[in-house]
Design an enzyme around this catalytic site. Sequence first.
Site, PDB file in Angstrom:
ATOM      1  N   ASP A  36      49.190  -5.661   4.202  1.00  0.00           N
ATOM      2  CA  ASP A  36      48.883  -4.499   5.045  1.00  0.00           C
ATOM      3  C   ASP A  36      50.156  -3.929   5.677  1.00  0.00           C
ATOM      4  O   ASP A  36      51.126  -4.642   5.898  1.00  0.00           O
ATOM      5  CB  ASP A  36      47.881  -4.913   6.130  1.00  0.00           C
ATOM      6  N   ASN A  85      38.670   1.324   0.907  1.00  0.00           N
ATOM      7  CA  ASN A  85      39.858   2.168   0.668  1.00  0.00           C
ATOM      8  C   ASN A  85      39.563   3.384  -0.228  1.00  0.00           C
ATOM      9  O   ASN A  85      40.369   4.310  -0.290  1.00  0.00           O
ATOM     10  CB  ASN A  85      41.004   1.378   0.028  1.00  0.00           C
TER      11      ASN A  85
HETATM   12  C1  IPE Z   1      48.005  -1.559   2.775  1.00  0.00           C
HETATM   13  O1  IPE Z   1      48.714  -0.690   3.593  1.00  0.00           O
HETATM   14  C2  IPE Z   1      47.773  -1.023   1.376  1.00  0.00           C
HETATM   15  C3  IPE Z   1      46.398  -0.556   1.072  1.00  0.00           C
HETATM   16  C4  IPE Z   1      45.353  -0.790   1.811  1.00  0.00           C
HETATM   17  C5  IPE Z   1      46.201   0.223  -0.154  1.00  0.00           C
HETATM   18  P1  IPE Z   1      47.991   0.462   4.398  1.00  0.00           P
HETATM   19  O2  IPE Z   1      47.847   1.653   3.502  1.00  0.00           O
HETATM   20  O3  IPE Z   1      46.708  -0.042   4.983  1.00  0.00           O
HETATM   21  O4  IPE Z   1      49.044   0.821   5.532  1.00  0.00           O
HETATM   22  P2  IPE Z   1      48.781   0.917   7.098  1.00  0.00           P
HETATM   23  O5  IPE Z   1      48.022  -0.337   7.482  1.00  0.00           O
HETATM   24  O6  IPE Z   1      47.994   2.153   7.318  1.00  0.00           O
HETATM   25  O7  IPE Z   1      50.154   0.963   7.686  1.00  0.00           O
HETATM   26 MG    MG Z   2      46.108  -0.937   6.771  1.00  0.00          MG
END
Ligand code: IPE
Ligand code: MG
Length: 231
Positions: A12, A60
């Site tokens: 993350d 996501n």
């Molecule tokens: C993790 O990083 C990658 C995925 C979930 C695809 P994030 O995209 O959640 O990045 P932050 O947590 O918003 O900084």
């Molecule tokens: Mg994240």
Amino acid sequence: MAVPKHVGIIMDGNRRFAKRLMLEPWKGHEWGKKKLEEVIDYAHDLGILELTLFAFSIQNFKRPKKEFDFLMKLFKEACNDLLKDVRIEKYKIRVRFIGRIQMFPDELADLMRQVMDKTQGNDKFFLNLAMAYGGREEIVDAIKKISRNIKEGKLDPEKIDEETIANNLYIKSQPDLIIRTGEEKRISNFLLWQGNYAELIFLDKHWPEFTKKDFEKCIKEYDRRERRFGK
Ligand code: IPE
Ligand code: MG
């Protein structure tokens, strides 16, 4: 030193990392992809046998279109890279995508299947990429499979035990340690069943900043913990 056999990682913090560099947030995923590739070597060098990486959750899919498209492009690149990666043969890596991969665009889902087919005979290192993954969804899918077996008369409901459920999940193997980067302290629907006794380590660093030293420190911390499994 006790080295965990199976490590799960919640990767993350990609977007926050990019924002700090004044880049468009989703550019952080490019660094994240590079880090994922490096982490395979870290794990292999540290004597870990199985790595389950949370790369994309079912939730996501609700990310903004621009970011989603960017991620799909990166995932395709990652699959093509894996198909060419010399480490697959060198370390005898079996790659599995765990999750509802049919939710991805066909071209990507096909590439994922190619990677799994190509590596399915390998048995020295297991790399599980959790994509279109959710822990509850995994349990729902397991219950559907079990129910079908009951309906077809192949299974007696009275005989259902933990083993039956474990056998019907995407993966059976249980992580000894789950590491989460990116400051948040939660499990976010990752390996809910398999991780019931996993040791948890939360790091303040964002995923692209995770180093081999950090990984080593996590292993040392794991070694210090006393695992009692409720006994
Ligand atoms: C993790 O990083 C990658 C995925 C979930 C695809 P994030 O995209 O959640 O990045 P932050 O947590 O918003 O900084
Ligand atoms: Mg994240």
